[in-house]
Design an enzyme around this catalytic site. Structure first.
Site, PDB file in Angstrom:
ATOM      1  N   HIS A   1      -1.455   2.718  -3.680  1.00  0.00           N
ATOM      2  CA  HIS A   1      -0.099   2.220  -3.416  1.00  0.00           C
ATOM      3  C   HIS A   1       0.790   2.145  -4.665  1.00  0.00           C
ATOM      4  O   HIS A   1       1.528   1.173  -4.865  1.00  0.00           O
ATOM      5  CB  HIS A   1      -0.147   0.857  -2.737  1.00  0.00           C
ATOM      6  CG  HIS A   1      -0.729   0.896  -1.353  1.00  0.00           C
ATOM      7  ND1 HIS A   1      -0.646   1.993  -0.530  1.00  0.00           N
ATOM      8  CD2 HIS A   1      -1.411  -0.046  -0.646  1.00  0.00           C
ATOM      9  CE1 HIS A   1      -1.232   1.729   0.627  1.00  0.00           C
ATOM     10  NE2 HIS A   1      -1.723   0.501   0.584  1.00  0.00           N
TER      11      HIS A   1
ATOM     12  N   HIS B   1       4.483  -1.647   4.186  1.00  0.00           N
ATOM     13  CA  HIS B   1       3.142  -2.190   4.435  1.00  0.00           C
ATOM     14  C   HIS B   1       3.189  -3.541   5.153  1.00  0.00           C
ATOM     15  O   HIS B   1       2.429  -4.461   4.829  1.00  0.00           O
ATOM     16  CB  HIS B   1       2.387  -2.337   3.116  1.00  0.00           C
ATOM     17  CG  HIS B   1       0.907  -2.234   3.225  1.00  0.00           C
ATOM     18  ND1 HIS B   1       0.156  -3.069   4.023  1.00  0.00           N
ATOM     19  CD2 HIS B   1       0.020  -1.398   2.643  1.00  0.00           C
ATOM     20  CE1 HIS B   1      -1.124  -2.754   3.909  1.00  0.00           C
ATOM     21  NE2 HIS B   1      -1.240  -1.729   3.078  1.00  0.00           N
TER      22      HIS B   1
ATOM     23  N   GLU C   1       1.323   2.219   8.824  1.00  0.00           N
ATOM     24  CA  GLU C   1       2.065   2.729   7.675  1.00  0.00           C
ATOM     25  C   GLU C   1       2.341   4.220   7.865  1.00  0.00           C
ATOM     26  O   GLU C   1       1.455   5.053   7.698  1.00  0.00           O
ATOM     27  CB  GLU C   1       1.264   2.507   6.394  1.00  0.00           C
ATOM     28  CG  GLU C   1       0.804   1.073   6.185  1.00  0.00           C
ATOM     29  CD  GLU C   1      -0.452   1.004   5.347  1.00  0.00           C
ATOM     30  OE1 GLU C   1      -0.439   1.474   4.185  1.00  0.00           O
ATOM     31  OE2 GLU C   1      -1.467   0.496   5.858  1.00  0.00           O
TER      32      GLU C   1
END
Length: 382
Positions: free
Chosen positions: A137, A210, A347
């Site tokens: 991420h 997220h 996501e």
């Protein structure tokens, strides 16, 4: 007799007037808009704001410019009652201490990059590893930990435009990346997210959001009874450290078949399935049957007790379905304790580890090109 009748009428009229003036307005009568308030100060002294968007139907979205984070989102149940449908912290300090990406904008690259390394145009790049041996991420200080510049947009469908310039070399990624993300709260109880980015050097980009969803309202229990449909006929198998094997596997005949409505808890603990074991449940990317760049259905989620329904649409080719496997009860917020599988994430994104997987669709962005995607989360009840 005339006087007393007139007096009685006056009392009755006055009572009706008082009742009318004191009666609260229905949620559906509120005016759409956006409001700004101070949210707090980070440990480095940066001030952070909170923006509250609300539509005329009664839905509210609260978003902070710290990480572009969705702090709160409400949605109606089958009786029209609006309740919280996300996981979040009680304060800015809670987010700064480090949470598992609750509600955050993710970048420069959503999901995992194996070994924190990739090669682009013959040049090797090394990224911070923050998930075992891998980069996750965006790295140690991804877009979720940056303060974005916010511009509120008034209207019947209020919006918040967030911009951020990721410098060349930030978290190991090449190129200065100009990013613009716009959240729009639509009339039909939908939250639309538009992503846009340009670069001055070749780079890789994979932006997503997220948010952790729980449609029970106020996180009353886990999400194992949520019924999910994912419009995908394949998923991406992963190794024990959740890196794609490079293959695409049909969902048919596996616990990953959500082509028809399936209760999450039905097969989430199937220890005979290697992929369930590797993910500790569901933590995989589903490859959408419709791989076009057009806006299409990604998934539908229904919670049977409240009747809430969430429909996800996106222009992206895949969606990471995650079932809160790493939540362990150590975090809490808004009066709820966040235990294992108390939320799900959908996501929308390109495939994980694409920079190292030549068979996967490219996530390379070059100067003169514009990265542009859209995702919409629409809420209703039945």
């Amino acid at each position: 007799m005339f006087v007393s009748t007139r007096l009685a009428f006056a009392v009755l009229a006055g009572g009706l007037l008082m009742m009318n003036s004191c009666s609260p307005k229905k949620e559906t009568e509120q005016k759409a808009g956006i409001e700004k308030a101070a949210y707090g100060t980070l440990s480095d002294g940066q001030a952070v704001d909170l923006y509250t968007l609300h539509n005329a139907a009664g839905m509210t979205a609260k978003i902070t410019n710290y990480g572009g984070t969705i702090v709160s989102l409400t949605a109606p149940d089958k009786d029209g009652k609006f309740e919280e449908v996300t996981l979040g912290m009680d304060s800015l300090a809670g987010y700064e201490k480090g949470v598992p990406f609750f509600g955050a904008l993710i970048g420069r690259y959503g999901n995992r990059i194996a070994g924190g390394k990739f090669t682009l145009d013959g040049k090797a790049y090394t990224l911070p590893t923050n998930n075992g041996p891998n980069s996750l991420h965006g790295g140690a200080k991804g877009f979720d930990k940056r303060v974005w510049t916010a511009t509120p947009v008034e209207g019947e469908e209020p919006a918040l435009k967030l911009t951020y310039v990721s410098k060349d070399g930030e978290e190991g990624y090449p190129g200065a990346l100009n990013v613009e993300v716009t959240y729009t709260l639509q009339k039909d109880n939908a939250l639309k997210i538009d992503y846009k980015a340009t670069t001055d050097k070749p780079t890789v980009v994979n932006l997503t959001n997220h948010t952790y969803f729980n449609l029970t309202g106020g996180v009353k229990r886990d999400i194992l009874d949520h019924v999910v449909t994912i419009y995908a006929d394949k998923f991406i198998p992963v190794s024990k450290d959740l890196i794609p094997t490079g293959q695409l596997q049909p969902v048919a005949g596996t616990p990953f078949d959500f082509t028809k409505p399936r209760v999450i808890g039905q097969s989430i603990n199937d220890s005979t399935d290697v992929q369930i074991k590797n993910g500790g449940g569901y933590d995989h990317a589903w490859v959408l049957t419709d791989s076009s760049k057009s806006l299409k259905k990604v998934a539908t989620v229904m919670e049977p007790t409240s009747g809430r329904v969430m429909e996800v649409q996106s222009t992206e080719p895949a969606v990471q379905f995650y079932t809160g496997n790493f939540l362990d009860g150590t975090l809490s917020g808004r009066g709820a304790t966040y235990k294992k599988r108390y939320a799900l994430c959908l996501e929308t994104e390109h495939y994980p580890d694409s920079p190292n997987q030549p068979k996967f669709p490219s996530t390379v962005l070059r100067p003169g090109q514009t990265y542009q995607t859209t995702t919409i989360y629409t809420f209703s009840a039945k």
